[in-house]
Enzyme design. Sequence first.
Site, short mmCIF file in Angstrom:
data_model
loop_
_atom_site.label_atom_id
_atom_site.label_comp_id
_atom_site.label_asym_id
_atom_site.label_seq_id
_atom_site.Cartn_x
_atom_site.Cartn_y
_atom_site.Cartn_z
CG HIS A 1 -3.69 0.63 8.63
ND1 HIS A 1 -3.90 -0.64 8.16
CD2 HIS A 1 -4.71 0.90 9.49
CE1 HIS A 1 -5.00 -1.14 8.72
NE2 HIS A 1 -5.50 -0.22 9.52
NE ARG B 1 -0.93 -0.34 4.91
CZ ARG B 1 0.01 0.19 5.68
NH1 ARG B 1 0.63 1.29 5.28
NH2 ARG B 1 0.35 -0.36 6.82
CE1 TYR C 1 3.80 0.76 8.52
CE2 TYR C 1 3.20 2.42 10.14
CZ TYR C 1 2.90 1.69 9.01
OH TYR C 1 1.72 1.90 8.35
C1 TPP Z 1 -10.12 -8.97 15.19
C2 TPP Z 1 -9.40 -7.65 15.06
N1 TPP Z 1 -8.21 -7.46 15.68
C3 TPP Z 1 -7.56 -6.28 15.55
C4 TPP Z 1 -8.10 -5.25 14.81
C5 TPP Z 1 -7.33 -3.93 14.67
N2 TPP Z 1 -6.76 -3.82 13.32
C6 TPP Z 1 -7.37 -3.12 12.35
S1 TPP Z 1 -6.56 -3.20 10.89
C7 TPP Z 1 -5.34 -4.17 11.53
C8 TPP Z 1 -4.21 -4.67 10.65
C9 TPP Z 1 -4.66 -5.59 9.57
O1 TPP Z 1 -3.64 -5.84 8.66
P1 TPP Z 1 -3.80 -6.73 7.38
O2 TPP Z 1 -4.70 -7.88 7.66
O3 TPP Z 1 -2.45 -7.07 6.89
O4 TPP Z 1 -4.58 -5.84 6.32
P2 TPP Z 1 -4.21 -4.41 5.69
O5 TPP Z 1 -4.81 -3.37 6.61
O6 TPP Z 1 -2.73 -4.32 5.60
O7 TPP Z 1 -4.88 -4.36 4.38
C10 TPP Z 1 -5.58 -4.41 12.89
C11 TPP Z 1 -4.70 -5.21 13.76
C12 TPP Z 1 -9.35 -5.50 14.18
N3 TPP Z 1 -9.93 -4.58 13.40
N4 TPP Z 1 -9.97 -6.70 14.29
#
Ligand code: TPP
Length: 355
Positions: A264, A260, A273
């Site tokens: 985020h 990306r 980071y």
């Molecule tokens: C069950 C749960 N745990 C934690 C979160 C907090 N959270 C939101 S986005 C994220 C990171 C997700 O990363 P990834 O799956 O790699 O997707 P990306 O955002 O990089 O597309 C986290 C930990 C959440 N929304 N749901």
Amino acid sequence: MSKVPYEVYTEEVKALSVLSPDGEIINKDKLPKLTDDQLKEIMYRMVFTRTWDDRAVNLGRQGRLGFYAPVSGQEATMIGSEYALQKEDFIAPGYRDIPQIVWHGLPLYQAFLYSRGHQHGGQVPDGVNVLMPQIIIGAQILHAMGIAMGYKLKKQKQVAITYTGDGGSSEGDFYEGLNYAGVYKLPVIFFVQNNGYAITTPFAKQTAALSIAHKAVAAGIKGVKIDGMDVLAVIKAVQDAAERGRNGEGATLIEAVTYRFRPHSLSDDASKYRSKEEEGEWNAKDPIARFAKYLEKKGLWTEEDTARVKEEAKAKVNEEIKKAEKTEKMTISGLIDSMFESTPKHLEEQKADFK
Ligand SMILES: Cc1ncc(C[n+]2csc(CCOP(=O)(O)OP(=O)(O)O)c2C)c(N)n1
């Protein structure tokens, strides 16, 4: 007796590319069959989506959108994977996967309403086979299992696709989904967009496995790893996976390696980071620039085309955000009524209390 090695899958797999960074075909066998008009349509959608993403970030900063997860850099995975599906196929997305559901038929103004937390954003029109994006990481994976099981029981030749990120691939729901799809040979595609980070957590801290694609092995389903900055590789992988699903051959896990370009979300600072060098290396792999090179060589695309699409996209986004802003304000009773076919008694009482 077949020779089964004691140690399986201890080797890294290389991500499949079809296009080189200069826009040359490097894997003719894997070239998806697409007409010139289809190639131009894919480019149109990628440029349109990037422009809308640019606008959405600004709208977010102006307070005109709520939660928004930027998509620039991931256009090949998002546009390519949706393009490879049929309209009848079902999409179970995560919060970043708005382009897939919009190109699958959800009106853009409703995607904006979703971002603003308005219930009408989630009222998907009949005939549009998408669920609303899940904020709870991995929850959508289990929803896709239900849809795929339904298709299987009804012997319908449709597939469900569910998206998650590298972070989502560490969730229990992910493993449960893989296992379930393997046991019941479901027509489902697990599409993991590995963009290297789960907010601040880098991929190296996400798993000790050699790849996410390897995780298909234990579930007894097919796993593939592809270059997620190459829209043709994405289309080929999803077309193949959908065909396997329709033919009763079961599920596929696709790991698409991507990036990306932006933080985020609108409340994240990626410079905390990620290094400038790393970002520069990935910017050089821009999926739109790579596909443009291919199309320009074929005489199918010019810079003027890009400029025209950008103007069209800006006008469309302006129109749709205005429509979202003009939508009647959400009410508590409206929210409750839209959740149930007939509102349960205790909620009727609560509605009365609010009045
Ligand atoms: C069950 C749960 N745990 C934690 C979160 C907090 N959270 C939101 S986005 C994220 C990171 C997700 O990363 P990834 O799956 O790699 O997707 P990306 O955002 O990089 O597309 C986290 C930990 C959440 N929304 N749901």
